[in-house]
Design a protein around this motif. Structure first.
Motif, PDB file in Angstrom:
ATOM      1  N   THR A   1       0.834  -1.205   0.000  1.00  0.00           N
ATOM      2  CA  THR A   1       0.000   0.000   0.000  1.00  0.00           C
ATOM      3  C   THR A   1       0.867   1.252   0.000  1.00  0.00           C
ATOM      4  OG1 THR A   1      -1.749  -1.158   1.183  1.00  0.00           O
ATOM      5  CG2 THR A   1      -1.809   1.236   1.236  1.00  0.00           C
ATOM      6  N   ARG A  18       0.959   4.224  -2.878  1.00  0.00           N
ATOM      7  CA  ARG A  18       0.713   5.641  -2.622  1.00  0.00           C
ATOM      8  C   ARG A  18       1.937   6.483  -2.981  1.00  0.00           C
ATOM      9  NH1 ARG A  18      -4.358   4.994  -3.231  1.00  0.00           N
ATOM     10  NH2 ARG A  18      -5.546   4.249  -1.403  1.00  0.00           N
ATOM     11  N   GLY A  71       1.988   7.741  -6.380  1.00  0.00           N
ATOM     12  CA  GLY A  71       1.034   8.801  -6.705  1.00  0.00           C
ATOM     13  C   GLY A  71      -0.315   8.287  -7.133  1.00  0.00           C
ATOM     14  N   LEU A  72      -0.592   7.006  -6.980  1.00  0.00           N
ATOM     15  CA  LEU A  72      -1.872   6.420  -7.377  1.00  0.00           C
ATOM     16  C   LEU A  72      -2.892   6.601  -6.261  1.00  0.00           C
ATOM     17  CD1 LEU A  72      -0.597   3.112  -9.024  1.00  0.00           C
ATOM     18  CD2 LEU A  72      -1.109   5.299 -10.105  1.00  0.00           C
ATOM     19  N   THR A  73      -4.095   7.032  -6.622  1.00  0.00           N
ATOM     20  CA  THR A  73      -5.136   7.335  -5.626  1.00  0.00           C
ATOM     21  C   THR A  73      -6.324   6.399  -5.715  1.00  0.00           C
ATOM     22  OG1 THR A  73      -6.147   8.943  -7.139  1.00  0.00           O
ATOM     23  CG2 THR A  73      -4.490   9.760  -5.582  1.00  0.00           C
ATOM     24  N   LEU A  74      -6.241   5.325  -6.520  1.00  0.00           N
ATOM     25  CA  LEU A  74      -7.393   4.428  -6.620  1.00  0.00           C
ATOM     26  C   LEU A  74      -7.693   3.815  -5.254  1.00  0.00           C
ATOM     27  CD1 LEU A  74      -6.369   1.069  -8.352  1.00  0.00           C
ATOM     28  CD2 LEU A  74      -4.748   2.653  -7.299  1.00  0.00           C
ATOM     29  N   PRO A  75      -8.977   3.523  -4.968  1.00  0.00           N
ATOM     30  CA  PRO A  75      -9.360   3.038  -3.631  1.00  0.00           C
ATOM     31  C   PRO A  75      -8.695   1.690  -3.297  1.00  0.00           C
ATOM     32  CG  PRO A  75     -11.283   3.713  -4.900  1.00  0.00           C
ATOM     33  CD  PRO A  75     -10.148   3.679  -5.856  1.00  0.00           C
ATOM     34  N   TYR A 114      -3.101   5.037   4.409  1.00  0.00           N
ATOM     35  CA  TYR A 114      -3.905   5.505   3.275  1.00  0.00           C
ATOM     36  C   TYR A 114      -4.820   4.417   2.746  1.00  0.00           C
ATOM     37  CZ  TYR A 114      -0.285   9.056   3.496  1.00  0.00           C
ATOM     38  OH  TYR A 114       0.585  10.021   3.933  1.00  0.00           O
ATOM     39  N   ASP A 154      -8.564   3.065   2.352  1.00  0.00           N
ATOM     40  CA  ASP A 154      -9.851   3.760   2.282  1.00  0.00           C
ATOM     41  C   ASP A 154     -10.919   3.108   3.160  1.00  0.00           C
ATOM     42  OD1 ASP A 154      -9.593   5.848  -0.123  1.00  0.00           O
ATOM     43  OD2 ASP A 154      -8.470   4.044  -0.634  1.00  0.00           O
ATOM     44  N   CYS A 213     -16.558   3.201  -1.705  1.00  0.00           N
ATOM     45  CA  CYS A 213     -15.299   3.658  -2.308  1.00  0.00           C
ATOM     46  C   CYS A 213     -15.494   4.100  -3.755  1.00  0.00           C
ATOM     47  CB  CYS A 213     -14.261   2.540  -2.252  1.00  0.00           C
ATOM     48  SG  CYS A 213     -13.672   2.195  -0.584  1.00  0.00           S
ATOM     49  N   GLU A 242     -15.104   7.914  -5.455  1.00  0.00           N
ATOM     50  CA  GLU A 242     -13.884   7.893  -6.293  1.00  0.00           C
ATOM     51  C   GLU A 242     -13.759   9.179  -7.109  1.00  0.00           C
ATOM     52  OE1 GLU A 242     -11.911   4.868  -9.626  1.00  0.00           O
ATOM     53  OE2 GLU A 242     -14.015   4.736  -9.054  1.00  0.00           O
TER      54      GLU A 242
END
Length: 811
Positions: free
Chosen positions: A755, A759, A762-766, A786, A788, A807, A811
């Protein structure tokens, strides 16, 4: 360290020298008897008592009774002096005489008459003043006894004619060996009483201290050092009242001399034996065990001889024993120096205590041998100091043992916590597969008989999960790791949710489940809804379980308002089997139920009420019970809630078992509507709420992969699998995958590391964490990574769907 040892040794030597000088037997300063006469006409007896030392007239093998006078010419001998030292046999009888010329006027005088080996009669001016035993010319008619007395001297006399009869047929020593003193009556009696009081005080302190340490050994940690020190204190305490002034004989004048003489020597030999063993147990790394064994057996042999032989034999052992005792003290000081060098527990105090003991025994033996006068106060200070310092040593030792025990207990608690955490994970992982596959089968078209069997399977699996949760909750409470939240809640809605959650369970047993909420409870309050639900769930579940017919009521009543707070009385009433008065306390004990038949008939661990009681006590409340056998039970408690105006938090109930199979927490059609923004449909498309959603499932357990994949596929999702965090990083495609289901405990790379790497990219997917841990602190830690959402294994399919929906919408 060496300097400190040298200082202690020098201090001991200087103290011994000072005591010897201060209490040395005076020569020129005091008058001495000469030729059987002692002239005290120039001496003020009211100022200072005088010792009646000097040349007394001795008539060997004569026992003269006044008014008769001894026959023949006397031998003038030094008094006091043992017959052995005068060249006489140690067994026999004799008469001593002395004429004392008193100053004028001589009023209010008294005399201290000590014991002799082994009996005496004392006459003053032809009058019998005191006696100890019965002196006679044969052993058959004589009777030994030791007794120190202070007696009054007739007033007004200017001359005292003293006559002392002494006989000995039993001891290895014979004759007088202690000084007589003549002086002011009040001063001598005060001194005598004071000396006896000191002896009794020291004896009591030593004896009670010995009993204290014996109790500490028996009821505490079984440290043999504490045991042998307690035995030393108990045995040596007799010597403080059974020797020297013999104050014990004043209280019990009829005590057998043969018994007391055996006890006097036996306690000496045994006390030193216990002291030797005490040092061995105290610092076993620093002693020479062979040398200690020799000394110990030497003392034991002396003790056995003192029991089996007559006084004329075992009393000869005292001089060689004193040599052994001093050798032991010197060796013990050496042992304590070694212990101090190695920084053993309490070694400095041990060294000081042996220095004090050496001074005390030195003074005691100098007095015994006649080189110094009375040193009782020095001995008292020495004994008290020795006992105090030894108590400090054992206290440090005991506290050290307690500290080590505390460390071991904390390590054991950590090990137990880790074990329970590990077992929780290991049990929940296969349960996830069992419960998940059962739900999948129930979602399919099944025959009625199969559906019934699957429901039984699901019910049993949920009960097993409930037991695991109870054990973990109990452990957390015992470990003090329970944390309470404070969030806004509406109590009527919370109670309604709980009743709704148990509705199917009550219907299965044909029991009416009712809710009665006081209309006055309208405010929003703050509290911990999760823990409150847990307590009420336990009570409601137990009420339904133990009720075969009738009804169960959950009641909420406002008891009053005070300073912006609302006090609410919660009660759960049932018409069940009830509990007898003698068993009502037992139901709150750990792993306990009213009786063994209850456990066999209804099952359960017996932890539910215990957990509820402990949770309420942590909140300052108490769980109470009213019950009658065959009429039902009422469990009730009250809590004080602060009133707030914030919106209440809706918390779903957490019953002891999952909802009845077939009930859906979140209809798939509703989920589809939330995701698409279209009205709720009843078409097959609405049954596939995750259609065209690609999910990366990161899980190392094949069975969990199978269950989770089938559940997601049923909802229309596309699933790609990765066996660990490293593989997930390699397969992750943010253009394809809309969400990640991440197991947190995996080989190669765990979910935490994976995880963080995602992060950092720079990936923000749930990312939804799948974990078998139920610890809140671990869940909080997951959000710091981080994450969710968190879904706990084993999960209900709808629980997973609800988390995915939340989530994807945000999104």
């Amino acid at each position: 360290m060496k300097g400190r040892h040298y200082l202690i040794a020098c201090s001991t030597l200087l103290l011994t020298t000072w005591i010897t000088r201060v209490h040395a037997v005076p020569g020129k300063d005091f008058p001495m008897a000469a030729g059987g006469v002692m002239d005290l006409r120039g001496w003020d007896l009211s100022e200072q008592p005088v010792r009646l030392n000097g040349d007394w007239a001795l008539f060997w093998h004569q026992l003269t009774f006044p008014p008769d006078t001894p026959k023949g010419s006397p031998a003038f001998v030094t008094f006091p002096r043992l017959w052995n030292d005068l060249g006489l046999p140690n067994k026999g009888y004799a008469t001593y005489t002395l004429t004392v010329l008193l100053p004028k006027p001589s009023y209010h005088l008294a005399m201290q008459v000590p014991d002799c080996y082994s009996c005496y009669r004392f006459f003053v001016n032809g009058r019998l003043i005191c006696s100890a035993g019965k002196p006679d010319t044969t052993a058959e008619r004589a009777e030994p006894h030791w007794f120190n007395k202070t007696v009054n001297i007739p007033d007004g006399a200017d001359t005292l004619h003293l006559l002392l009869q002494v006989a000995n047929f039993w001891h290895s020593r014979g004759g007088p060996y202690k000084q007589m003193r003549l002086g002011d009556r009040s001063a001598l009696f005060l001194e005598t009483d004071r000396n006896k009081a000191v002896d009794f005080l020291l004896c009591g302190c030593l004896f009670m201290g010995g009993l204290f340490f014996l109790g500490l050994y028996l009821f505490g940690r079984h440290d043999k050092a504490i045991l042998f020190f307690s035995l030393f204190c108990v045995t040596y305490s007799y010597r403080l009242i059974g020797t020297d002034l013999y104050p014990l004989h004043a209280i019990f004048p009829d005590l057998s001399w043969f018994l007391t003489i055996h006890l006097e020597y036996l306690t000496l030999f045994l006390s030193i034996t216990f002291l030797v063993e005490y040092v061995r147990r105290l610092y076993p790394e620093d002693v020479n065990h062979r040398y200690i064994n020799v000394m110990e057996w030497f003392c034991i042999v002396f003790a056995v001889i003192s029991v089996l032989t007559p006084p004329s034999i075992f009393t000869r052992l005292i001089n060689p024993f004193l040599i052994v005792m001093f050798a032991y003290i010197v060796y013990t000081i050496y042992v304590y120096i070694q212990a101090a060098r190695h920084r053993r527990i309490g070694s400095s105090y041990a060294l000081m205590s042996m220095g004090v003991l050496m001074v005390t025994f030195t003074v005691l033996n100098l007095e015994y041998l006649g080189f110094v006068g009375r040193t009782q106060w020095v001995q008292a200070i020495g004994y008290i100091s020795f006992f105090f310092l030894q108590s400090l040593i054992l206290s440090f030792r005991f506290s050290h043992d307690l500290k080590q025990a505390k460390i071991q207990a904390e390590q054991g608690a950590r090990a137990k916590s880790e074990f329970l955490s590990s077992m929780s994970h290991e049990i929940r992982t296969p349960l996830n597969s069992v419960i998940g596959m059962t739900h999948l089968l129930l979602m399919n078209e099944t025959r009625s008989d199969q559906k019934e069997q699957l429901e039984v399977l699901l019910f049993s699996a949920n009960n097993l999960l409930s037991i695991v949760n109870d054990i973990l909750d109990y452990h957390k409470i015992e470990a003090g790791k329970i944390e309470f939240e404070s969030v806004p809640i509406r109590l009527p809605e919370l109670a309604s949710n709980i009743v709704a959650g148990f509705a199917s369970f009550a219907r299965e047993k044909n029991i009416a489940l009712h809710l009665d909420v006081d209309p006055g409870i309208t405010e929003t309050v703050t509290g911990d809804p999760t823990r409150l639900c847990q307590v009420i769930n336990n009570l409601v579940h137990n009420a339904i379980k133990f009720t075969n017919q009738g009804s169960v009521w959950l009641r909420l009543k406002a008891e009053g308002r005070e300073a912006g707070s609302l006090r609410v009385l919660f009660s759960v009433e049932d018409t069940g089997i009830g509990i007898s008065p003698d068993k009502q306390r037992q139901v709150f004990d750990e792993f306990a139920q009213a009786d063994s038949s209850t456990s066999r008939s209804y099952g359960g661990t017996g932890l539910g009420l215990t957990i509820s009681q402990k949770l309420l006590r942590l909140r300052g409340s108490e769980l109470h019970l009213r019950s009658a056998v065959g009429k039902g039970s009422t469990f009730y408690f009250s809590l004080l809630f602060p009133i707030v105006s914030e919106p209440a938090v809706q918390v779903a109930p957490v019953p002891k078992t999952f909802p009845h199979p077939g009930e859906t927490l979140v209809p798939p059609a509703a989920v589809h509507a939330q995701l698409t923004g279209k009205p709720t449909e009843t078409t097959p498309a609405a049954e596939r709420p995750l259609a065209d959603v690609c999910i990366l499932l990161v899980e190392d357990n094949p069975l969990n992969v199978l269950v989770t994949t089938k559940v997601l596929n049923r909802w229309g999702a596309q699933v790609e699998h990765a066996g660990n965090g490293k593989e997930a990083l390699e397969k992750l495609n943010p253009l394809v995958h809309r969400l990640i289901l991440m197991d947190m405990h995996m080989p190669v790379m765990d979910g935490y590391s994976a995880t963080m790497r995602i992060r950092e990219m720079g990936l923000t997917l749930p990312i939804i964490a799948l974990t078998a841990s139920v610890a809140k602190e671990e869940h909080k830690a997951l959000y710091n990574y981080y994450i969710d959402e968190v879904v706990t294994k084993p999960f209900h399919p709808d629980q997973l769907l609800r988390a995915i929906t939340k989530c994807l919408i945000s999104e």
